[in-house]
Write a protein that holds these residues in place. Structure first.
Motif, PDB file in Angstrom:
ATOM      1  N   ILE A   9       0.857  -1.183   0.000  1.00 51.31           N
ATOM      2  CA  ILE A   9       0.000   0.000   0.000  1.00 51.31           C
ATOM      3  C   ILE A   9       0.893   1.233   0.000  1.00 51.31           C
ATOM      4  N   GLY A  95       4.855   1.076   5.226  1.00 52.47           N
ATOM      5  CA  GLY A  95       3.447   0.765   5.430  1.00 52.47           C
ATOM      6  C   GLY A  95       3.116  -0.708   5.370  1.00 52.47           C
ATOM      7  N   SER A  96       1.864  -0.997   5.047  1.00 56.51           N
ATOM      8  CA  SER A  96       1.359  -2.363   5.050  1.00 56.51           C
ATOM      9  C   SER A  96       1.732  -3.103   3.773  1.00 56.51           C
ATOM     10  N   TRP A  97       1.964  -4.383   3.917  1.00 56.84           N
ATOM     11  CA  TRP A  97       2.193  -5.252   2.766  1.00 56.84           C
ATOM     12  C   TRP A  97       1.759  -6.665   3.118  1.00 56.84           C
ATOM     13  N   HIS A 117      -2.984  -0.110   6.886  1.00 65.81           N
ATOM     14  CA  HIS A 117      -1.924   0.812   6.466  1.00 65.81           C
ATOM     15  C   HIS A 117      -2.146   2.215   7.017  1.00 65.81           C
ATOM     16  N   ALA A 121       0.860   3.625   9.270  1.00 59.50           N
ATOM     17  CA  ALA A 121       1.675   4.603   8.556  1.00 59.50           C
ATOM     18  C   ALA A 121       1.234   6.032   8.862  1.00 59.50           C
TER      19      ALA A 121
END
Length: 296
Positions: A9, A95-97, A117, A121
């Motif tokens: 993201i 961030g998100s993954w 995210h 973040a």
């Protein structure tokens, strides 16, 4: 080439950290490492490299690449049987993954990943999007040219080298992201992007399915199908989502009243705006503002 997909993201876009080249003689293998804390992109430029991650193994040929996770165990699965060379690039994301088995799994989990995210973040009032990168890649000639620039940049002064490496890395992953989109349902991706762009440019208008049909020349049912597949929501749901995202920015960046903000982002009734906002954010517009700037 069947491959799992790394779903990131953005913003921030995954960022470059370090790079280099490695050479393996016959009988040598990739070193074993565990939880190195960064993504490791390996591109074989000559020969072949056997490499494993946890319980899965690959035989990378010349022109193939693999992205190793930051939280896994990596190891040479077998000794090299020929002289082998590779480029490696370390990168990370703030961030998100998530690693998914296919694009369907990515899209099914997209909304959840975006919401996660925004919290980790600190981008809870920022417009975000997905980046899809295949884990196992056959690198095109154009992408290989971008990668070769990393070596050429060794001749640059340090102050310029890191800027240019970051730009080159972002160009490389942009190519990978767009290549994957073109190999998937390209029509759905491109039409969903047109819908999204039209909504972003016209969200203050009184938009409807009929207007979208007139502007984009597709039946509303097909428009909804494409948006659901790529964004996980219909065009009208995305319109409401985008309006609320813009409202969140105005709540923090201006002293305008809630009623004025509702009108500015396309809501005709402040009560409906407040209802939509509270349903999505779990908090009223006024309390959202107070959370960030305090009582007035």
């Amino acid at each position: 080439m069947n491959s799992s997909i790394l779903h990131f993201i953005s913003p921030p876009i995954p960022y470059f950290l370090d790079c280099g080249r490695a050479t393996y003689g016959i009988g040598e293998r990739h070193i074993k490492r565990k939880n190195i804390g960064v993504f490791d992109l390996i591109v074989v430029t000559k020969g072949a490299l056997s490499i494993g991650e946890n319980d899965k193994e690959w035989e990378l040929q010349q022109g193939e690449a693999l992205i190793l996770r930051p939280d896994a165990t990596h190891y040479g699965a077998a000794p090299c049987t020929q002289e082998t060379e590779m480029i490696w690039i370390h990168f990370q994301t703030f961030g998100s993954w998530r690693e998914c088995q296919d694009m369907k799994e990515c899209l099914d989990n997209q909304t959840e990943l975006i919401e996660t995210h925004k919290q980790i973040a600190y981008l809870n009032h920022c417009d975000v999007c997905s980046i899809f990168i295949p884990k196992h890649i056959r690198v095109s000639q154009k992408e290989m040219e971008v990668l070769n620039n990393f070596t050429l940049l060794e001749q640059e002064p340090q102050t310029m080298r890191n800027w240019k490496r970051q730009a080159a890395f972002q160009l490389f992953i942009q190519h990978l992201d767009r290549d994957l989109a073109s190999m998937s349902d390209a029509t759905a991706f491109h039409l969903a992007e047109k819908i999204e762009l039209f909504i972003r440019q016209n969200y203050t208008r009184n938009l409807s399915n009929a207007i979208l049909q007139q502007e984009l020349n597709y039946h509303p049912n097909y428009l909804a199908k494409c948006m659901l597949k790529i964004y996980g929501m219909t065009p009208i749901e995305y319109l409401t989502y985008f309006r609320i995202e813009q409202a969140k920015k105005l709540l923090i960046q201006t002293a305008w009243s809630v009623a004025r903000i509702a009108e500015e982002v396309g809501f005709h009734h402040v009560s409906y705006f407040s209802s939509c906002f509270s349903k999505k954010e779990g908090i009223s517009p006024s309390n959202f503002r107070m959370k960030f700037i305090g009582p007035r």
